[in-house]
Design a protein around this motif. Structure first.
Motif, mmCIF file in Angstrom:
data_model
loop_
_atom_site.group_PDB
_atom_site.id
_atom_site.type_symbol
_atom_site.label_atom_id
_atom_site.label_comp_id
_atom_site.label_asym_id
_atom_site.label_seq_id
_atom_site.Cartn_x
_atom_site.Cartn_y
_atom_site.Cartn_z
ATOM 1 N N LEU A 132 8.084 52.060 55.783
ATOM 2 C CA LEU A 132 8.496 51.769 57.154
ATOM 3 C C LEU A 132 9.083 52.985 57.853
ATOM 4 O O LEU A 132 9.196 53.015 59.062
ATOM 5 N N MET A 133 9.468 53.971 57.089
ATOM 6 C CA MET A 133 10.079 55.171 57.660
ATOM 7 C C MET A 133 8.985 56.090 58.195
ATOM 8 O O MET A 133 7.946 56.249 57.576
ATOM 9 N N PRO A 134 9.218 56.731 59.351
ATOM 10 C CA PRO A 134 8.231 57.682 59.839
ATOM 11 C C PRO A 134 8.232 58.912 58.937
ATOM 12 O O PRO A 134 9.233 59.234 58.317
ATOM 13 N N THR A 135 7.092 59.585 58.852
ATOM 14 C CA THR A 135 7.023 60.791 58.048
ATOM 15 C C THR A 135 7.796 61.898 58.742
ATOM 16 O O THR A 135 8.161 61.786 59.904
ATOM 17 N N ALA A 136 8.039 62.982 58.026
ATOM 18 C CA ALA A 136 8.870 64.075 58.537
ATOM 19 C C ALA A 136 8.396 64.528 59.906
ATOM 20 O O ALA A 136 7.225 64.795 60.126
ATOM 21 N N GLY A 137 9.307 64.601 60.837
ATOM 22 C CA GLY A 137 9.001 65.066 62.186
ATOM 23 C C GLY A 137 8.437 63.997 63.096
ATOM 24 O O GLY A 137 8.249 64.233 64.273
ATOM 25 N N ASN A 138 8.129 62.837 62.568
ATOM 26 C CA ASN A 138 7.571 61.768 63.398
ATOM 27 C C ASN A 138 8.669 60.935 64.027
ATOM 28 O O ASN A 138 9.747 60.795 63.486
ATOM 29 N N LYS A 139 8.338 60.397 65.186
ATOM 30 C CA LYS A 139 9.208 59.451 65.879
ATOM 31 C C LYS A 139 8.441 58.159 66.017
ATOM 32 O O LYS A 139 7.220 58.162 66.116
ATOM 33 N N ILE A 140 9.183 57.075 66.061
ATOM 34 C CA ILE A 140 8.566 55.773 66.321
ATOM 35 C C ILE A 140 8.729 55.495 67.819
ATOM 36 O O ILE A 140 9.831 55.532 68.342
ATOM 37 N N PHE A 141 7.619 55.246 68.473
ATOM 38 C CA PHE A 141 7.625 54.911 69.891
ATOM 39 C C PHE A 141 7.304 53.434 70.039
ATOM 40 O O PHE A 141 6.420 52.908 69.372
ATOM 41 N N HIS A 142 8.023 52.784 70.930
ATOM 42 C CA HIS A 142 7.807 51.366 71.217
ATOM 43 C C HIS A 142 7.152 51.255 72.589
ATOM 44 O O HIS A 142 7.722 51.660 73.590
ATOM 45 N N PHE A 143 5.948 50.734 72.587
ATOM 46 C CA PHE A 143 5.229 50.482 73.821
ATOM 47 C C PHE A 143 5.007 48.975 73.880
ATOM 48 O O PHE A 143 4.043 48.467 73.319
ATOM 49 N N GLY A 144 5.935 48.288 74.521
ATOM 50 C CA GLY A 144 5.880 46.833 74.502
ATOM 51 C C GLY A 144 6.031 46.358 73.069
ATOM 52 O O GLY A 144 6.949 46.762 72.369
#
Length: 176
Positions: free
Chosen positions: A19-31
């Motif tokens: 569930l964790m993003p990989t290094a340097g990644n961000k989780i974006f919520h689009f709706g």
């Protein structure tokens, strides 16, 4: 008994890591859609070529993404749809027509395009799962962006759109 506790612990840890993003990644919520992407990688690639690309833009009085209110005040329910449309737009129209005589710039464009292609696929999955609904507002805003693009010749429009990539990235991060 100890083996089952160890298994449960390892299984839980494995699920948590997925569930964790990989290094340097961000989780974006689009709706309802959640997308993991490396904004740092895209930004660093764009920053490296931004001055070069913008210097190639002969039309300084027109903007494709900043036309009054194109990306401003998009409802949260429409963010997924317009983001999906914009990533399709960049992959299908912009990157294909942004070739220069500079191999370094072309490699950076290719790297950004590959990142966009990956996100485009994730957004398509959300769209197919009905997590990414298109309302009238997002449809109208995208039509305006497309009209701005199509009002120029293909190469000029592609270079201008690539030069405005920071507008899209800033909007995405503000919406994050």
């Amino acid at each position: 008994m100890k083996g089952s506790h160890l298994f449960l612990c390892l299984f839980s840890m494995s699920c948590w890591l997925n569930l964790m993003p990989t290094a340097g990644n961000k989780i974006f919520h689009f709706g309802l859609c959640r997308i993991s992407m490396s904004m740092t990688e895209i930004r660093s690639g764009f920053t490296a070529i931004k001055a070069n690309i913008q210097a190639r833009d002969p039309i300084r009085t027109l903007s494709i993404l900043s036309y009054p209110h194109s990306l401003h005040k998009v409802k949260s329910s429409d963010r997924c749809c317009i983001t999906h449309q914009l990533f399709n737009f960049y992959v299908d129209k912009v990157f294909k027509h942004c070739k220069t005589e500079d191999s370094y710039v072309n490699r950076k464009i290719s790297s950004i395009a590959n990142s966009f292609l990956s996100v485009k696929r994730k957004l398509r999955q959300c769209h197919e799962q009905n997590k990414c609904m298109c309302g009238q507002e997002s449809t109208e805003k995208f039509k305006q962006i497309l009209a701005n693009y199509e009002g120029l010749n293909v190469t000029s429009a592609a270079i201008k759109s690539l030069g405005e990539l920071d507008i899209l990235l800033d909007w995405m991060e503000k919406s994050h």
